[in-house]
Every structure is written in C-alpha cells, then in structure tokens.
Write an enzyme that holds these catalytic residues in place. Sequence first.
Site, mmCIF file in Angstrom:
data_model
loop_
_atom_site.group_PDB
_atom_site.id
_atom_site.type_symbol
_atom_site.label_atom_id
_atom_site.label_comp_id
_atom_site.label_asym_id
_atom_site.label_seq_id
_atom_site.Cartn_x
_atom_site.Cartn_y
_atom_site.Cartn_z
ATOM 1 N N HIS A 182 -55.434 -69.817 10.451
ATOM 2 C CA HIS A 182 -56.897 -69.887 9.780
ATOM 3 C C HIS A 182 -57.879 -69.448 10.595
ATOM 4 O O HIS A 182 -58.857 -68.664 10.254
ATOM 5 C CB HIS A 182 -56.968 -71.288 9.183
ATOM 6 N N PHE B 44 -51.469 -78.752 18.182
ATOM 7 C CA PHE B 44 -52.474 -79.875 18.410
ATOM 8 C C PHE B 44 -52.667 -80.554 17.026
ATOM 9 O O PHE B 44 -52.398 -79.872 15.847
ATOM 10 C CB PHE B 44 -53.788 -79.045 18.734
ATOM 11 N N TYR C 282 -52.518 -81.858 13.605
ATOM 12 C CA TYR C 282 -51.517 -82.010 12.581
ATOM 13 C C TYR C 282 -50.372 -81.007 12.733
ATOM 14 O O TYR C 282 -49.591 -80.929 11.796
ATOM 15 C CB TYR C 282 -52.319 -81.872 11.319
ATOM 16 N N ASP C 283 -50.339 -80.369 13.669
ATOM 17 C CA ASP C 283 -49.346 -79.131 13.825
ATOM 18 C C ASP C 283 -48.001 -79.482 13.677
ATOM 19 O O ASP C 283 -47.207 -78.903 13.120
ATOM 20 C CB ASP C 283 -49.645 -78.459 15.011
ATOM 21 N N ASP D 85 -65.623 -74.716 12.555
ATOM 22 C CA ASP D 85 -65.157 -76.011 12.143
ATOM 23 C C ASP D 85 -63.828 -75.569 11.276
ATOM 24 O O ASP D 85 -63.776 -74.844 10.644
ATOM 25 C CB ASP D 85 -66.143 -76.465 11.441
ATOM 26 N N LYS E 260 -48.584 -68.987 16.670
ATOM 27 C CA LYS E 260 -49.485 -69.751 15.530
ATOM 28 C C LYS E 260 -50.586 -68.808 15.438
ATOM 29 O O LYS E 260 -51.123 -68.591 14.372
ATOM 30 C CB LYS E 260 -49.824 -71.175 15.880
ATOM 31 N N LYS F 221 -60.438 -74.977 25.397
ATOM 32 C CA LYS F 221 -60.088 -73.924 26.285
ATOM 33 C C LYS F 221 -59.158 -72.995 25.399
ATOM 34 O O LYS F 221 -58.870 -71.898 25.696
ATOM 35 C CB LYS F 221 -59.282 -74.252 27.275
ATOM 36 N N GLU G 29 -74.488 -83.868 15.439
ATOM 37 C CA GLU G 29 -73.755 -84.985 14.609
ATOM 38 C C GLU G 29 -73.524 -83.725 13.542
ATOM 39 O O GLU G 29 -74.422 -82.929 12.855
ATOM 40 C CB GLU G 29 -74.758 -86.002 13.747
#
Length: 197
Positions: A182, A154, A156-157, A70, A177, A11, A41
């Site tokens: 990115h 979220f 590694y933040d 991704d 952020k 979301k 996959e």
Amino acid sequence: MKTLVLATNNKHKLREFKEMLEPIGYEVKTLKDFGITIDPEENGTTYGENAYIKCKAARALVDHPVISDDSGIEILGLNRFPGIHSSRYVDSECNGSYEEAFVDINKKLGNNPDRRAEYHCAICLLENLEDEPKIFEGVCPGYLLMEPNGIGGFGYDPLFHCTESDQDFGIATEDEKNAVSHRKKALVKLMEYLNNK
C-alpha cells in the site's frame, strides 16, 4: 538534490522512501537528522488527516517540504475495523501484542466467511506550512489467514495474504512486500506528482 523531510523514525519506511525518491533527485532526511523529536496526537478521522497532523507539526520546525504517512489494516467482515486505529487497538486492547490481536480478531470474525482485508496508506506532502496538504493513497488487497504464518514483517503481516502477489506477508521478503505494498502504491503517486512539478 532537493531535500524532503520524512516525519518518521521507522528505518524500514526511511529505506523505502529513499529507494523510491533519491533516483528522481530528492534527498530524504528524517527529523532525527535535525535533532528534532515530535509526537503529535493523531486524532484525525482518516489516514490522510493523521498524516497531515504529523506533516504540519514537522513542517513548523524545519525549512524543507515534509512528507509523512499513516496506514492501517481494514477487515471488511468487521466493517473495516481496526482501520485508522490499527496500532492503538493493539496497544490498548491487546497489551501491545499482535499475537493477542490475531486471537481477538478471529473471535470477532467467528464464523463470518468474509475474511477479506486491505492495507491502506496515505502519504501527505506539505511543501509550505500554509499550503493545502497533498494526499496520495494506496491500497493492498488480500485476506486474513486462519492463523499466523511466519514471523517476518511487521504488525499484522503474519496474518495477511496478499492476493496481488499471492504471498503470505509473514514469510515474504521485505523487497517482495515493498513491490506490492500500500505504501509503494501511494509512493508511486507521490513520485508522479514530483516528476510533473
């Protein structure tokens, strides 16, 4: 408005894509809006390939162009580990715990002074199933803190300091952020493409 289907159930991603794309005339829907669930996959070797795998699986099931992304974190002092395996590394080696991942990463780094890190994102747009995918990429530079700061964000933040905004992502707001992320940078490139069509 034209319709774009975002191949995600996240979301927060949906909100970010909507905020960027709806003002330029694109309604962003998800597979859930069509009653569709997929879990292909992701065995690509790049972020772009993994995003395309999701795009292609979704585009085969809907009658609209599909976008997917991704992303991952790359630690330069560890030869860009974990990279495209960022989520899988946590799930398979750290029992699904980012706290364990932080401890393990610091062990791997040891006394290495190079704590530079980069968030990477690739967004794929697949307008028709037979088309070549269009890939838009963004990078957010920073470095790893010695220990986590904050519980926001979220993944590694809490361990990431963004040099561009001079903020620890674990205590930055979502809007702060999003302004330098990115994904935002990749989204801007996607918007430029859509605006020039």
